[in-house]
Scaffold this active site. Sequence first.
Site, PDB file in Angstrom:
ATOM      1  N   ASN A 203     -51.748  55.234  28.186  1.00 13.26           N
ATOM      2  CA  ASN A 203     -52.084  56.310  29.118  1.00 13.26           C
ATOM      3  C   ASN A 203     -53.593  56.525  29.159  1.00 13.26           C
ATOM      4  O   ASN A 203     -54.325  56.155  28.244  1.00 13.26           O
ATOM      5  CB  ASN A 203     -51.440  57.621  28.659  1.00 13.26           C
ATOM      6  CG  ASN A 203     -49.971  57.691  28.978  1.00 13.26           C
ATOM      7  OD1 ASN A 203     -49.399  56.754  29.513  1.00 13.26           O
ATOM      8  ND2 ASN A 203     -49.350  58.800  28.643  1.00 13.26           N
TER       9      ASN A 203
ATOM     10  N   CYS B   9     -46.307  50.650  27.397  1.00 11.00           N
ATOM     11  CA  CYS B   9     -44.873  50.386  27.412  1.00 11.00           C
ATOM     12  C   CYS B   9     -44.619  48.969  26.927  1.00 11.00           C
ATOM     13  O   CYS B   9     -45.152  48.017  27.514  1.00 11.00           O
ATOM     14  CB  CYS B   9     -44.313  50.569  28.821  1.00 11.00           C
ATOM     15  SG  CYS B   9     -42.567  50.133  28.937  1.00 11.00           S
TER      16      CYS B   9
ATOM     17  N   ARG C 263     -46.144  59.137  20.418  1.00 10.91           N
ATOM     18  CA  ARG C 263     -44.927  58.455  20.858  1.00 10.91           C
ATOM     19  C   ARG C 263     -45.247  57.101  21.492  1.00 10.91           C
ATOM     20  O   ARG C 263     -44.792  56.058  21.036  1.00 10.91           O
ATOM     21  CB  ARG C 263     -44.148  59.316  21.861  1.00 10.91           C
ATOM     22  CG  ARG C 263     -42.826  58.687  22.299  1.00 10.91           C
ATOM     23  CD  ARG C 263     -42.174  59.450  23.424  1.00 10.91           C
ATOM     24  NE  ARG C 263     -42.923  59.356  24.662  1.00 10.91           N
ATOM     25  CZ  ARG C 263     -42.891  58.303  25.485  1.00 10.91           C
ATOM     26  NH1 ARG C 263     -42.159  57.254  25.181  1.00 10.91           N
ATOM     27  NH2 ARG C 263     -43.584  58.302  26.603  1.00 10.91           N
TER      28      ARG C 263
ATOM     29  N   HIS D 201     -48.223  60.807  35.246  1.00  5.75           N
ATOM     30  CA  HIS D 201     -48.240  60.059  33.985  1.00  5.75           C
ATOM     31  C   HIS D 201     -48.953  58.747  34.313  1.00  5.75           C
ATOM     32  O   HIS D 201     -48.351  57.822  34.863  1.00  5.75           O
ATOM     33  CB  HIS D 201     -46.802  59.823  33.517  1.00  5.75           C
ATOM     34  CG  HIS D 201     -46.674  59.025  32.268  1.00  5.75           C
ATOM     35  ND1 HIS D 201     -46.433  59.594  31.041  1.00  5.75           N
ATOM     36  CD2 HIS D 201     -46.726  57.685  32.047  1.00  5.75           C
ATOM     37  CE1 HIS D 201     -46.341  58.646  30.112  1.00  5.75           C
ATOM     38  NE2 HIS D 201     -46.512  57.474  30.709  1.00  5.75           N
TER      39      HIS D 201
ATOM     40  N   HIS E 149     -51.334  55.395  33.526  1.00  3.21           N
ATOM     41  CA  HIS E 149     -51.804  54.409  32.558  1.00  3.21           C
ATOM     42  C   HIS E 149     -53.153  53.838  33.003  1.00  3.21           C
ATOM     43  O   HIS E 149     -53.488  53.842  34.181  1.00  3.21           O
ATOM     44  CB  HIS E 149     -50.773  53.292  32.399  1.00  3.21           C
ATOM     45  CG  HIS E 149     -49.602  53.689  31.552  1.00  3.21           C
ATOM     46  ND1 HIS E 149     -49.142  52.932  30.499  1.00  3.21           N
ATOM     47  CD2 HIS E 149     -48.793  54.782  31.589  1.00  3.21           C
ATOM     48  CE1 HIS E 149     -48.105  53.526  29.937  1.00  3.21           C
ATOM     49  NE2 HIS E 149     -47.879  54.658  30.578  1.00  3.21           N
TER      50      HIS E 149
END
Length: 322
Positions: free
Chosen positions: A261, A250, A16, A217, A219
């Site tokens: 990530n 993003c 994703r 989450h 990065h």
Amino acid sequence: MSDLPKKISIKEEGPREGFQYERGPISTARKIELIDALSRTGLKSIATVSFVNPKRVPGMADAEQVIAGITPNPDVTYSALALNDQGIERALATKRVKVGGAILLVATDTFAIKNLNKNKAEQLAAQPSMIEMVTRHGLKIDTVGIMAAFGCNYEGIVAPQTVLDLIAEGIVVAKDNGVTIKRVSLADTMGHATPYHGKKLVGIVRDRYPDIEVVLHLHDTRGMGIANVFAGMEMGVTHFDASVAGLGGCPFASNAGAAGNVCTEDVVFMCDEIGIETGVSLDALIECAELAEDIVGHPLPGSVMKGGSLKKLRAKMSAAAE
């Protein structure tokens, strides 16, 4: 090491986050190829696509085709991101993905507008209709997700109180709409977290909400991803998002360089080395990382995919010594 968890869970975000971030076109068939390969590694949760406006995120224009083409593993939960009513309807229509598990809020107005085309207040106000649609279809919402929880490239430092206030607002909206929150996901969307900073924020959230589980989450924009995972584990966090080979990022975060990530195979390698169970095959993940790099056609930032498994190296050295 006794204070570290014995087991952690990893949600794979590569397909994703990765394919929505890539500038060049990626064929539907190759997206399916990577998802199916990841399904055979032992991962139990894979984020597959985003059902978003294809004009804003062209890499997700084929979301329905990707979902239709995968070969589902019954042991894997396949999820998708949907940020509005139309996206949820598209995801539900596939009948193959989990959607709608979080009330998503943003720590700064500027990033909220760039990412969601709504300011913070407007995004909060949009949540009741999201909850209604998701629950009407028998789906569960149990998480408040805070994007840019550790800092913002547009507005700088995000105060812990801002995060606590957002969590509180999310819990109130959930309660008012018949939903119980069991998890809080803290997203380091733009790579501002450091181990000390991360442990401090997790501790503050835990102190305020001791009965709510924290998910991270993280990065790797500034190379802190794996260190932040370890710091999170020291705080008792057992659920992490990660991205094979470091895919993605993003597209609205205004980051240059590696913005994806923390690498899944790097996390699994670290856990293998210190005896924390993940249920995931490192060798299979390395193959997936190499596949991901072949699919996008350029180097990806993963480290273990290049350095390899130490267990394999040790076995080879041991065999040579006999």
